[in-house]
Design an enzyme around this catalytic site. Structure first.
Site, mmCIF file in Angstrom:
data_model
loop_
_atom_site.group_PDB
_atom_site.id
_atom_site.type_symbol
_atom_site.label_atom_id
_atom_site.label_comp_id
_atom_site.label_asym_id
_atom_site.label_seq_id
_atom_site.Cartn_x
_atom_site.Cartn_y
_atom_site.Cartn_z
ATOM 1 N N HIS A 1 -6.286 -1.193 -18.224
ATOM 2 C CA HIS A 1 -7.339 -1.685 -17.348
ATOM 3 C C HIS A 1 -8.607 -1.861 -18.190
ATOM 4 O O HIS A 1 -8.887 -1.043 -19.079
ATOM 5 C CB HIS A 1 -7.599 -0.690 -16.221
ATOM 6 N N CYS B 1 -2.495 0.294 -16.535
ATOM 7 C CA CYS B 1 -3.871 0.539 -16.117
ATOM 8 C C CYS B 1 -4.477 1.686 -16.940
ATOM 9 O O CYS B 1 -4.321 1.733 -18.163
ATOM 10 C CB CYS B 1 -3.889 0.818 -14.616
#
Length: 209
Positions: A134, A107
């Site tokens: 992400h 992420c």
């Protein structure tokens, strides 16, 4: 015994911390969680307000330790910003990479990898590789000159750098770490009893680029 260090900050994404901690422990890793600049020395308040007590309260406590088998950084926007702003964390990432140890980021955690290389005076400007993250931090990573994987690639392995996209990829991310460090047999051994979805049973070869 193989070992892993997983960092934890206020604002860390719970799933991205707990999943690798759980999966690596099942695989036989000696896992140590380490707090980074926590507001309280007792626990981290994560992105969905869960409170997690780290095994070691401060990254300063392990700054001089020899690198173990893998260093793992979860995401969560506020937690990732803390990692990026921590000289101890950036030095730790560089130490692991220079020692040819595995490092793994999921992420927004990938931004700490970027910061460790782009940090002024790091001397590691040639250590860029193919990554994912992400979507919210993609532009930041691309502008920093990194090779960004196609969005269909949920986990990317480039040498000893493992990156992944977000909470929904945390299990695949964790299983990939197990396979990279301990092999496919160990990955299958722990994935079966967890009743992992068929789509998570892909090998490292299918995600490695």
């Amino acid at each position: 015994m193989v070992s892993a260090v997983i960092l934890l900050a206020d604002g860390t994404e719970e799933i991205e911390f707990i999943t690798p901690y759980d999966v690596l422990t099942r695989a036989g890793f000696q896992v140590k969680s380490v707090g980074v600049d926590l507001k309280t020395s007792n626990y981290a308040t994560c992105s969905r307000n869960a409170r997690i007590v780290p095994d070691v309260p401060s990254a300063k406590s392990i700054a001089s330790d020899s690198p173990v088998d893998i260093l793992v950084l979860p995401g969560g926007g506020p937690g990732a910003k803390t990692f990026c702003g921590s000289s101890e964390v950036l030095q730790l990432i560089r130490k692991y990479r220079q020692a040819d140890k595995y490092v793994a980021f999921i992420c927004a955690g990938t931004t700490a990898l970027v910061a460790s290389v782009n940090d002024a005076g790091s001397g590691n400007l040639g250590m860029k590789c193919k990554v994912t993250s992400h979507p919210s931090v993609k532009d930041e990573i691309v502008k920093a000159g990194w090779d960004y994987a196609d969005e269909s690639e949920r986990v990317v392995v480039d040498g000893k750098v493992i990156t992944s996209r977000g909470p929904g990829t945390a299990m695949l991310f964790s299983l990939t770490i197990v396979e990279c460090v301990l092999g496919r047999e160990k990955r299958d051994e722990i994935a079966g009893p967890m009743v992992c979805a068929e789509g998570l049973m892909k090998t490292v070869e299918s995600v490695k680029k």
